[in-house]
Scaffold this motif. Structure first.
Motif, PDB file in Angstrom:
ATOM      1  N   GLY A 413       0.813  -1.219   0.000  1.00 21.62           N
ATOM      2  CA  GLY A 413       0.000   0.000   0.000  1.00 21.62           C
ATOM      3  C   GLY A 413       0.840   1.260   0.000  1.00 21.62           C
ATOM      4  N   ALA A 414       1.925   1.269   0.791  1.00 19.88           N
ATOM      5  CA  ALA A 414       2.781   2.450   0.855  1.00 19.88           C
ATOM      6  C   ALA A 414       3.471   2.700  -0.486  1.00 19.88           C
ATOM      7  CB  ALA A 414       3.818   2.279   1.966  1.00 19.88           C
ATOM      8  N   VAL A 415       3.924   1.628  -1.139  1.00 18.91           N
ATOM      9  CA  VAL A 415       4.578   1.790  -2.443  1.00 18.91           C
ATOM     10  C   VAL A 415       3.570   2.249  -3.489  1.00 18.91           C
ATOM     11  CG1 VAL A 415       5.895   0.620  -4.246  1.00 18.91           C
ATOM     12  CG2 VAL A 415       6.309   0.052  -1.848  1.00 18.91           C
ATOM     13  N   ASN A 416       2.355   1.676  -3.459  1.00 16.12           N
ATOM     14  CA  ASN A 416       1.313   2.062  -4.415  1.00 16.12           C
ATOM     15  C   ASN A 416       0.971   3.545  -4.289  1.00 16.12           C
ATOM     16  OD1 ASN A 416      -1.638   0.156  -5.489  1.00 16.12           O
ATOM     17  ND2 ASN A 416      -0.554   1.820  -6.467  1.00 16.12           N
ATOM     18  N   GLU A 417       0.924   4.040  -3.050  1.00 19.22           N
ATOM     19  CA  GLU A 417       0.625   5.458  -2.830  1.00 19.22           C
ATOM     20  C   GLU A 417       1.778   6.345  -3.299  1.00 19.22           C
ATOM     21  OE1 GLU A 417      -0.319   5.785   1.286  1.00 19.22           O
ATOM     22  OE2 GLU A 417      -2.209   4.670   1.115  1.00 19.22           O
ATOM     23  N   ALA A 418       2.999   5.854  -3.209  1.00 18.67           N
ATOM     24  CA  ALA A 418       4.158   6.644  -3.628  1.00 18.67           C
ATOM     25  C   ALA A 418       4.296   6.688  -5.149  1.00 18.67           C
ATOM     26  CB  ALA A 418       5.434   6.075  -3.011  1.00 18.67           C
ATOM     27  N   ALA A 419       3.713   5.704  -5.825  1.00 16.76           N
ATOM     28  CA  ALA A 419       3.842   5.610  -7.274  1.00 16.76           C
ATOM     29  C   ALA A 419       2.851   6.545  -7.963  1.00 16.76           C
ATOM     30  CB  ALA A 419       3.601   4.179  -7.737  1.00 16.76           C
ATOM     31  N   GLU A 420       3.333   7.265  -8.963  1.00 21.75           N
ATOM     32  CA  GLU A 420       2.462   8.091  -9.784  1.00 21.75           C
ATOM     33  C   GLU A 420       1.824   7.234 -10.872  1.00 21.75           C
ATOM     34  OE1 GLU A 420       4.814  11.368 -11.116  1.00 21.75           O
ATOM     35  OE2 GLU A 420       4.988  12.242  -9.096  1.00 21.75           O
ATOM     36  N   PRO A 421       0.769   7.732 -11.544  1.00 19.56           N
ATOM     37  CA  PRO A 421       0.029   6.871 -12.482  1.00 19.56           C
ATOM     38  C   PRO A 421       0.876   6.165 -13.525  1.00 19.56           C
ATOM     39  CG  PRO A 421      -1.188   8.881 -12.079  1.00 19.56           C
ATOM     40  CD  PRO A 421       0.124   9.042 -11.375  1.00 19.56           C
ATOM     41  N   GLY A 422       1.925   6.789 -14.033  1.00 21.73           N
ATOM     42  CA  GLY A 422       2.723   6.165 -15.078  1.00 21.73           C
ATOM     43  C   GLY A 422       3.888   5.340 -14.583  1.00 21.73           C
ATOM     44  N   ASP A 423       4.111   5.303 -13.272  1.00 19.10           N
ATOM     45  CA  ASP A 423       5.226   4.536 -12.724  1.00 19.10           C
ATOM     46  C   ASP A 423       4.951   3.034 -12.830  1.00 19.10           C
ATOM     47  OD1 ASP A 423       6.425   6.921 -12.129  1.00 19.10           O
ATOM     48  OD2 ASP A 423       5.871   6.912 -10.004  1.00 19.10           O
ATOM     49  N   VAL A 424       6.005   2.243 -12.758  1.00 21.88           N
ATOM     50  CA  VAL A 424       5.911   0.803 -13.004  1.00 21.88           C
ATOM     51  C   VAL A 424       6.328   0.045 -11.754  1.00 21.88           C
ATOM     52  CG1 VAL A 424       6.618  -1.092 -14.512  1.00 21.88           C
ATOM     53  CG2 VAL A 424       6.540   1.249 -15.412  1.00 21.88           C
ATOM     54  N   VAL A 425       5.551  -0.982 -11.404  1.00 20.88           N
ATOM     55  CA  VAL A 425       5.939  -1.895 -10.343  1.00 20.88           C
ATOM     56  C   VAL A 425       6.370  -3.204 -10.987  1.00 20.88           C
ATOM     57  CG1 VAL A 425       3.595  -2.815  -9.988  1.00 20.88           C
ATOM     58  CG2 VAL A 425       5.276  -2.950  -8.147  1.00 20.88           C
ATOM     59  N   VAL A 426       7.471  -3.778 -10.484  1.00 20.07           N
ATOM     60  CA  VAL A 426       8.018  -5.025 -11.022  1.00 20.07           C
ATOM     61  C   VAL A 426       8.108  -6.043  -9.891  1.00 20.07           C
ATOM     62  CG1 VAL A 426       9.983  -6.118 -12.178  1.00 20.07           C
ATOM     63  CG2 VAL A 426       9.358  -3.758 -12.743  1.00 20.07           C
ATOM     64  N   GLY A 427       7.673  -7.252 -10.177  1.00 16.16           N
ATOM     65  CA  GLY A 427       7.772  -8.353  -9.222  1.00 16.16           C
ATOM     66  C   GLY A 427       7.848  -9.664  -9.967  1.00 16.16           C
ATOM     67  N   ALA A 428       8.006 -10.780  -9.203  1.00 20.96           N
ATOM     68  CA  ALA A 428       8.124 -12.048  -9.924  1.00 20.96           C
ATOM     69  C   ALA A 428       7.720 -13.263  -9.113  1.00 20.96           C
ATOM     70  CB  ALA A 428       9.542 -12.241 -10.460  1.00 20.96           C
ATOM     71  N   ALA A 429       8.255 -13.477  -7.951  1.00 19.85           N
ATOM     72  CA  ALA A 429       8.086 -14.774  -7.316  1.00 19.85           C
ATOM     73  C   ALA A 429       7.877 -14.620  -5.818  1.00 19.85           C
ATOM     74  CB  ALA A 429       9.307 -15.653  -7.586  1.00 19.85           C
ATOM     75  N   GLY A 430       7.425 -15.718  -5.193  1.00 16.49           N
ATOM     76  CA  GLY A 430       7.141 -15.702  -3.773  1.00 16.49           C
ATOM     77  C   GLY A 430       5.724 -15.240  -3.499  1.00 16.49           C
ATOM     78  N   SER A 431       5.513 -14.668  -2.331  1.00 14.10           N
ATOM     79  CA  SER A 431       4.172 -14.219  -1.960  1.00 14.10           C
ATOM     80  C   SER A 431       3.823 -12.865  -2.560  1.00 14.10           C
ATOM     81  CB  SER A 431       4.052 -14.132  -0.434  1.00 14.10           C
ATOM     82  OG  SER A 431       5.053 -13.269   0.095  1.00 14.10           O
ATOM     83  N   LEU A 432       4.831 -12.101  -2.980  1.00 15.95           N
ATOM     84  CA  LEU A 432       4.557 -10.761  -3.500  1.00 15.95           C
ATOM     85  C   LEU A 432       3.667 -10.757  -4.745  1.00 15.95           C
ATOM     86  CD1 LEU A 432       7.973  -8.999  -2.852  1.00 15.95           C
ATOM     87  CD2 LEU A 432       5.736  -8.132  -2.146  1.00 15.95           C
ATOM     88  N   PRO A 433       3.870 -11.619  -5.746  1.00 19.98           N
ATOM     89  CA  PRO A 433       2.988 -11.565  -6.920  1.00 19.98           C
ATOM     90  C   PRO A 433       1.516 -11.771  -6.583  1.00 19.98           C
ATOM     91  CG  PRO A 433       4.948 -12.813  -7.436  1.00 19.98           C
ATOM     92  CD  PRO A 433       4.983 -12.554  -5.961  1.00 19.98           C
TER      93      PRO A 433
END
Length: 633
Positions: A413-433
């Motif tokens: 939630g904190a990262v999502n709030e810090a990200a602006e509309p065009g910013d990109v989140v990257v993930g791959a494995a584990g519980s995060l995806p």
């Protein structure tokens, strides 16, 4: 490198095979909808005896002629450089990719995982692994596999089942057809994936008189295949008679640039949309018809509508087991399926009506022909209510005040709030995806980049590097667990060397948090999933938590490191990271792996031991058998 006229109308250039590869790649372009771009605008590599005097020499020569024509980036891990090229390809909507070259033996086979990831995710990447001597002057040479019943077999044959195109150039004359075959695959939206051309080390250095036409500018059109009119007519009939239709939006919606077409179709018809991992962002999260993620890592809103749907329209989805909740989540016995896909083998899944063609063309055609038809007001009110209820669940989970160690949902939630509309989140494995799929609020396409076709630990930082190289004006947030970080953090060094800014949020939960939770749910009691000392008395890895300092590790690689122990501290660190100018920033934040994200009310099949002496395993097997009875094949 001078040109020679060998006969009237036929001119050649004398180049080595490696020089010809580089010169050819410099002239390749892709085109779709009038947009022309370089198809392979650069090359990652790690040099060894297999390629340093071949492709290494050719890239040096190209650099001295024109540094911008074929840039070379030194990677730190061969698997990592393939991941970076794949991230680049996805961020450019598969219209551009990068080449990767490695030396003989382990250097080349280190790229195998990347090849598999590219082909599984239908993402183009060009692999140029070096090979042993084609002339076999002295067998075996260093790093050569001796295979007595097939002397021509090398370790690079392992690329064959992992590649959408594979060739080995044992003679210079074979190179043109190999290059053209690879380019065809890289630009084919239905067949794309890893294109592998093996280059024996002696052949790389061999000179040949090439026709100059091989090095002329070439533009490869990325086609938009039109659907069969009869299939469209069948779809129209199914939609008009449906009362509870649902669209499942996959990655094909984004790769086809069909997100506007999807929104216009949904606005006109009122059909709700659920998205897969690759399709997340196809519709803005706050659109009235957006139900969020579907399947095993989905939202309760999307999964409730999916189970009761009488018509499911899959657009650009492969229907993986996470999307279908292992065959328990999409529809019921009477549900009909329409499968819109550019790849015929995907279109025939779920025994549905196959509509093979470009997603944007098909959605536009359906919208025009369905003018005046709209889902009922009662149905629209029902799914809107479910979506609103889930939004409240997300709000609570992403602002969870869990102490003393934050919950992973609140970190997201904190990262999502810090990200602006065009910013990109990257993930791959584990519980995060899984948690990102449920909780991340994507506002634009190509802002959610989670590799979940192969779910490859170690993809995150390298993939994020490729994303940032393709979109330097956007902030790229890489969310990575400590398990994946320890698998592959080396490309942080590449980001430091190239001054590529990434914001890496390193979620430290002292082990494999996702597998730990899965292990517990299957009755295996988180056995072997935590980073702890071995308990001398009990004999297991149940002692104190290891004193591993991942922040110090990241700092030693040259990254700027910030540490946050609470959510308020994380928010401050994210602001500081946004303001940073230069290379990567790593924010280390602890997470409590015992705090789960909200349930998706869906199932994912992992078989449980049928017999066991453990009470926990017997209980898990009983629950497994209940879910198994609901599975449809």
């Amino acid at each position: 490198m001078t040109e020679h006229q060998v006969s009237p109308g036929r001119t050649t250039r004398r180049l080595t095979v490696a020089q010809a590869v580089v010169e050819f790649l410099r002239q390749q372009h892709s085109e779709r909808d009038g947009q022309v771009t370089r198809l392979v605008p650069g090359c990652f590599g790690i040099f060894g005896h297999g390629n340093v005097a071949g492709l290494g020499q050719a890239l040096l020569q190209s650099h001295q002629q024109d540094p911008a024509a074929m840039p070379y980036w030194l990677a730190r891990n061969e698997q990592g450089m393939v991941h970076a090229a794949i991230g680049y390809a996805r961020m450019t909507n598969r219209l551009s990719t990068l080449a990767c070259t490695a030396s003989v033996g382990p250097g080349s086979t280190n790229m195998l995982t990347g090849a598999a990831l590219a082909s599984i995710n239908r993402l183009p990447v060009l692999l140029l692994p070096s090979d042993t001597f084609a002339t076999r002057p002295a067998d075996p040479v260093l790093q050569q596999l001796e295979y007595p019943v097939g002397p021509d077999v090398t370790v690079n044959d392992a690329f064959r089942p992992l590649s959408r195109f594979f060739d080995r150039v044992d003679r210079p004359e074979q190179l043109p057809s190999a290059l053209l075959g690879a380019m065809r695959i890289l630009t084919d939206p239905a067949e794309t994936g890893a294109a592998t051309i093996c280059l024996p080390q002696d052949v790389q250095a061999e000179a040949y008189d090439w026709p100059v036409s091989l090095f002329e500018r070439r533009v490869w059109r990325v086609a938009r295949p039109a659907p069969d009119p009869a299939s469209l007519a069948d779809v129209l009939e199914l939609v008009r008679t449906a009362t509870r239709p649902l669209i499942v939006a996959g990655g094909g919606v984004i790769y086809s640039d069909a997100t506007d077409a999807l929104r216009e179709f949904v606005d006109a018809t009122g059909i709700p949309v659920a998205d897969t991992q690759a399709g997340k962002g196809s519709l803005p999260h706050d659109h009235p018809a957006a139900l969020g993620s579907v399947g095993a890592t989905g939202t309760t809103a999307a999964n409730a509508v999916a189970r009761s749907a009488d018509l499911i329209i899959g657009v650009g989805t492969r229907y993986t087991d996470f999307t279908t909740a292992s065959g328990t989540g999409l529809g019921h016995a009477q549900t009909r399926f329409v499968n819109i896909n550019v790849t015929a083998s995907d279109a025939v899944k779920q025994t549905g009506l196959a509509v093979v063609g470009d997603a944007r063309l098909i959605l536009d055609a359906l919208r025009e022909r369905l003018e005046g038809w709209r889902a009922s007001a009662d149905y629209r009110a029902e799914y809107s209510g479910l979506a609103h209820a889930w939004a409240g669940v997300v709000d609570a989970a992403t602002h969870l005040d869990h102490r003393p160690v934050p919950a992973q949902s609140a970190i997201i939630g904190a990262v999502n709030e810090a990200a602006e509309p065009g910013d990109v989140v990257v993930g791959a494995a584990g519980s995060l995806p899984g948690d990102l799929h449920k909780l991340w609020r994507a506002r634009l396409p190509r802002t959610y980049h989670v590799e979940y076709g192969y779910s490859c630990m170690g993809y995150e930082i390298a993939g994020g590097l490729g994303v940032k190289m393709a979109a330097p004006d956007r902030e790229v947030f890489v969310l990575v667990g400590d398990g994946s970080y320890l698998m592959m953090a080396q490309e942080l060094v590449t980001a430091v060397a190239e001054q590529v800014k990434l914001i890496v949020v390193l979620v430290d939960n002292h082990g494999f948090g996702s597998i730990g939770a899965l292990s517990e749910s299957l009755g295996s009691q988180r056995f072997g999933t935590q980073y702890r000392y071995r308990d001398a008395a009990a004999g297991g890895l149940t002692g104190e938590v290891l004193p591993t300092d991942l922040a110090a590790n990241a700092a030693s690689l040259g990254a700027r490191v910030l540490c946050a122990d609470t959510i308020p501290e994380l928010r401050e660190a994210l602001q500081e990271a946004r303001a940073h100018v230069g290379g990567p920033v790593v924010i280390r934040v602890p997470a409590d792996p015992s705090v789960p994200a909200p349930s998706s009310d869906a199932w994912w099949e992992v078989p449980v031991a049928e017999v066991s002496e453990l009470d926990s395993t017997r209980a898990a097997r009983a629950a497994y058998e209940v879910s198994k009875r609901q599975q449809r094949t």
